[in-house]
Design a protein around this motif. Structure first.
Motif, PDB file in Angstrom:
ATOM      1  N   ARG A   8      40.664  32.486 -51.738  1.00 47.34           N
ATOM      2  CA  ARG A   8      39.489  33.276 -51.422  1.00 47.34           C
ATOM      3  C   ARG A   8      38.375  32.897 -52.394  1.00 47.34           C
ATOM      4  O   ARG A   8      37.598  33.721 -52.836  1.00 47.34           O
ATOM      5  CB  ARG A   8      39.811  34.765 -51.538  1.00 47.34           C
ATOM      6  N   SER A  14      31.722  35.320 -45.209  1.00 44.91           N
ATOM      7  CA  SER A  14      32.458  36.208 -44.330  1.00 44.91           C
ATOM      8  C   SER A  14      33.308  35.394 -43.385  1.00 44.91           C
ATOM      9  O   SER A  14      33.060  34.224 -43.176  1.00 44.91           O
ATOM     10  CB  SER A  14      31.485  37.066 -43.513  1.00 44.91           C
ATOM     11  N   TYR A  50      33.613  42.734 -46.983  1.00 46.29           N
ATOM     12  CA  TYR A  50      35.071  42.763 -46.882  1.00 46.29           C
ATOM     13  C   TYR A  50      35.655  44.106 -47.290  1.00 46.29           C
ATOM     14  O   TYR A  50      36.733  44.476 -46.826  1.00 46.29           O
ATOM     15  CB  TYR A  50      35.673  41.627 -47.708  1.00 46.29           C
ATOM     16  N   GLU A  53      35.460  45.861 -44.074  1.00 47.34           N
ATOM     17  CA  GLU A  53      36.483  45.355 -43.159  1.00 47.34           C
ATOM     18  C   GLU A  53      37.860  45.887 -43.531  1.00 47.34           C
ATOM     19  O   GLU A  53      38.657  46.231 -42.654  1.00 47.34           O
ATOM     20  CB  GLU A  53      36.490  43.826 -43.161  1.00 47.34           C
ATOM     21  N   LEU A  54      38.145  45.935 -44.827  1.00 52.72           N
ATOM     22  CA  LEU A  54      39.432  46.445 -45.276  1.00 52.72           C
ATOM     23  C   LEU A  54      39.590  47.915 -44.905  1.00 52.72           C
ATOM     24  O   LEU A  54      40.655  48.336 -44.438  1.00 52.72           O
ATOM     25  CB  LEU A  54      39.574  46.269 -46.787  1.00 52.72           C
ATOM     26  N   PHE A  57      40.259  48.129 -41.239  1.00 53.02           N
ATOM     27  CA  PHE A  57      41.629  47.728 -40.941  1.00 53.02           C
ATOM     28  C   PHE A  57      42.613  48.842 -41.279  1.00 53.02           C
ATOM     29  O   PHE A  57      43.528  49.151 -40.502  1.00 53.02           O
ATOM     30  CB  PHE A  57      41.983  46.463 -41.713  1.00 53.02           C
ATOM     31  N   THR A  63      41.546  43.869 -37.385  1.00 53.76           N
ATOM     32  CA  THR A  63      41.702  42.816 -38.389  1.00 53.76           C
ATOM     33  C   THR A  63      40.406  42.107 -38.733  1.00 53.76           C
ATOM     34  O   THR A  63      40.384  41.240 -39.608  1.00 53.76           O
ATOM     35  CB  THR A  63      42.723  41.774 -37.906  1.00 53.76           C
ATOM     36  N   GLY A  64      39.306  42.453 -38.069  1.00 56.79           N
ATOM     37  CA  GLY A  64      38.021  41.852 -38.412  1.00 56.79           C
ATOM     38  C   GLY A  64      37.650  40.699 -37.499  1.00 56.79           C
ATOM     39  O   GLY A  64      38.404  40.293 -36.614  1.00 56.79           O
ATOM     40  N   GLY A  97      38.323  34.400 -46.605  1.00 60.08           N
ATOM     41  CA  GLY A  97      37.798  35.648 -46.032  1.00 60.08           C
ATOM     42  C   GLY A  97      38.902  36.625 -45.691  1.00 60.08           C
ATOM     43  O   GLY A  97      39.709  36.979 -46.538  1.00 60.08           O
ATOM     44  N   ASN A  98      38.955  37.054 -44.428  1.00 61.28           N
ATOM     45  CA  ASN A  98      39.989  37.998 -44.016  1.00 61.28           C
ATOM     46  C   ASN A  98      41.290  37.298 -43.613  1.00 61.28           C
ATOM     47  O   ASN A  98      42.204  37.927 -43.089  1.00 61.28           O
ATOM     48  CB  ASN A  98      39.487  38.877 -42.873  1.00 61.28           C
ATOM     49  N   ALA A 100      41.864  35.028 -41.311  1.00 55.72           N
ATOM     50  CA  ALA A 100      42.082  34.881 -39.868  1.00 55.72           C
ATOM     51  C   ALA A 100      42.753  33.560 -39.512  1.00 55.72           C
ATOM     52  O   ALA A 100      43.619  33.514 -38.627  1.00 55.72           O
ATOM     53  CB  ALA A 100      40.753  35.007 -39.126  1.00 55.72           C
TER      54      ALA A 100
END
Length: 225
Positions: A8, A14, A50, A53-54, A57, A63-64, A97-98, A100
């Motif tokens: 990260r 993002s 984020y 987003e967290l 979630f 999950t974004g 990022g997340n 993905a």
């Protein structure tokens, strides 16, 4: 193929919202610093993104967003499959990022079938990486370089630091896969001209406007020389 580090190490990025980064100034060329400075280029902005987003979630199970869309992930996965990245290869997702992309690899059972069992998440500043992060066979960037280019404080110098860090962590003959909505193919070739050569141009969506056509994003594969 083994993902040994999924970093990260993002200085403001993002995993979604590609349109946000297309806020570039055309008053000057990118090489001359022709991007409008923006909060989109700061770590603080994306830390806040984020954090939201967290929270989403944890509360709703969402999950974004996927950075540059699902096809952007499929494009990279197809390339890795096509070129049969070795089972013992190490892959660095610069600014994951997340996560993905990693989730997609897992959902397709690529990690299980291909041996991608050693995933490590690290929070690092890619511009000032510790010495132990090195010797990667593949590095992936889906928008992180874009964000750095929008930093309000010395973006041109930070781009140089990015290229230097990339050169240090990537093995000789290793591959760098970059997807950008702010930089054209020609501009990216100029930014990464020292120590890298173009290996492949990946197909991306096209658009037409005012009698002219172009690509919505640029996706290139460089090889370290």
């Amino acid at each position: 193929m083994a993902v040994t580090q999924a970093s990260r190490a993002r200085r403001g990025m993002s995993a979604g919202r590609g349109a946000e980064l297309a806020a570039r100034s055309r008053e000057g060329s990118p090489g001359a610093g022709g991007f409008a400075p923006s909060a989109l280029g700061t770590r603080e902005h994306w830390d806040a993104v984020y954090e939201r987003e967290l929270h989403t979630f944890q509360e709703y199970g969402d999950t974004g967003e996927i950075w540059f869309g699902e096809e952007s992930m499929n494009r990279l996965i197809r390339w890795m499959q096509k070129h049969k990245i070795p089972l013992d290869a190490s892959v660095l997702d610069i600014g994951t990022g997340n996560g993905a992309l990693l989730v997609e690899l897992l959902s397709r059972s690529i990690i299980e079938k291909e041996g991608l069992s050693n995933i490590t998440l690290k929070v690092q500043d890619f511009l000032t990486l510790p010495a132990e992060l090195s010797a990667f066979h593949v590095c992936i960037d889906k928008g992180t370089f874009d964000a750095i280019s929008l930093h309000p404080d010395g973006a041109a110098e930070k781009r140089k630091q990015y290229v230097s860090s990339l050169s240090r962590v990537l093995d000789v003959n290793g591959f760098f896969l970059i997807t950008s909505c702010n930089w054209t193919r020609e501009e990216l070739l100029r930014e990464f001209r020292e120590g890298f050569e173009l290996f492949e141009v990946l197909p991306t969506p096209k658009f037409s406007f005012g009698g002219r056509s172009g690509n919505s994003v640029a996706a290139l594969v460089f090889q370290k020389t």
